[in-house]
Design an enzyme around this catalytic site. Sequence first.
Site, PDB file in Angstrom:
ATOM      1  N   ASP A  63       1.664  -5.145  -4.169  1.00 27.99           N
ATOM      2  CA  ASP A  63       1.132  -3.741  -3.533  1.00 27.99           C
ATOM      3  C   ASP A  63       0.395  -2.986  -4.735  1.00 27.99           C
ATOM      4  O   ASP A  63       0.580  -2.582  -5.616  1.00 27.99           O
ATOM      5  CB  ASP A  63       2.406  -2.853  -3.299  1.00 27.99           C
ATOM      6  CG  ASP A  63       2.968  -3.270  -2.007  1.00 27.99           C
ATOM      7  OD1 ASP A  63       3.306  -4.249  -1.927  1.00 27.99           O
ATOM      8  OD2 ASP A  63       3.505  -2.229  -1.249  1.00 27.99           O
ATOM      9  N   LYS A  82      -2.159  -0.550   3.481  1.00 24.58           N
ATOM     10  CA  LYS A  82      -0.912   0.370   3.301  1.00 24.58           C
ATOM     11  C   LYS A  82      -1.441   1.803   3.098  1.00 24.58           C
ATOM     12  O   LYS A  82      -2.404   2.073   2.448  1.00 24.58           O
ATOM     13  CB  LYS A  82      -0.112   0.013   2.065  1.00 24.58           C
ATOM     14  CG  LYS A  82       1.171   0.814   1.538  1.00 24.58           C
ATOM     15  CD  LYS A  82       1.805   0.228   0.587  1.00 24.58           C
ATOM     16  CE  LYS A  82       2.897   1.130  -0.013  1.00 24.58           C
ATOM     17  NZ  LYS A  82       3.531   0.509  -1.272  1.00 24.58           N
ATOM     18  N   LYS A  95       1.190  -1.339   6.512  1.00 22.60           N
ATOM     19  CA  LYS A  95       2.381  -0.812   6.118  1.00 22.60           C
ATOM     20  C   LYS A  95       2.316   0.451   5.911  1.00 22.60           C
ATOM     21  O   LYS A  95       1.275   1.229   5.375  1.00 22.60           O
ATOM     22  CB  LYS A  95       2.703  -1.408   4.712  1.00 22.60           C
ATOM     23  CG  LYS A  95       3.881  -0.968   3.858  1.00 22.60           C
ATOM     24  CD  LYS A  95       4.139  -1.623   2.676  1.00 22.60           C
ATOM     25  CE  LYS A  95       5.309  -1.107   1.804  1.00 22.60           C
ATOM     26  NZ  LYS A  95       5.694  -1.674   0.546  1.00 22.60           N
TER      27      LYS A  95
END
Length: 235
Positions: free
Chosen positions: A95, A169, A198
Amino acid sequence: MSTYDIDALAKLVDHTNLRADASSFDLKMLCNEAMFWNFNSVAVNQAQVALCRDLLKESSVRVDSTVGFPLGQTTVFCKILEARDAIELGANEIDYVVNISEVKNGNWDYVQEEMESIVALCREGRGGGTIGAGTSVVSKVIFENCYLTDDEKITLCHIASEVKPDFIKTSTGFGTGGATLDDVRLMREHTDPAVKIKAAGGIRTVDDFLAFVDAGVDRIGCSASVDIFEELSRR
């Protein structure tokens, strides 16, 4: 009333501890909780990857490492080094935070080059992680939406649609705001369906969790996962 499969819901969860003061005991507890509930992964800072890899080696729980976290204010070169090190230590998922300053500057070539570089590295899959050494590593691009205009979010979605990371995300959880349903809907509307979403940041209750599931997210990062799943089990 909607019905849910608790095991399927658990596989949406990146069980998270990104605190600066997280001890080895805290990380062991995180991994034990993730194994008990069979969450998708534990999400940890890069320095904790090797410990979590060893703790999870007999399980199906993945190790998710942050890169350029939480500010995104390191160079592409440094983010690649950090991501490569995390992968070699055993991270199955990465991430990374976009360079928010370059987003605000409208330097979209830089932002795209950064995304392409990290996504390409993840696709090489040179890790020794818990889920098969040499397999592809999941790439997630953190927008940190609390600092962005809708137009900036949409442009990031268009870049992601071209580069095709595995996920985009909403947030780090360390900014001025976290995930919102409006942002998820905006991201879904403007991103290629092949790119998943996400949600993370501020998701602390069962109702919040299920609202994001119903909004169509494919992964949820949260530190309140155990409380949420204990309540789901009671329901």
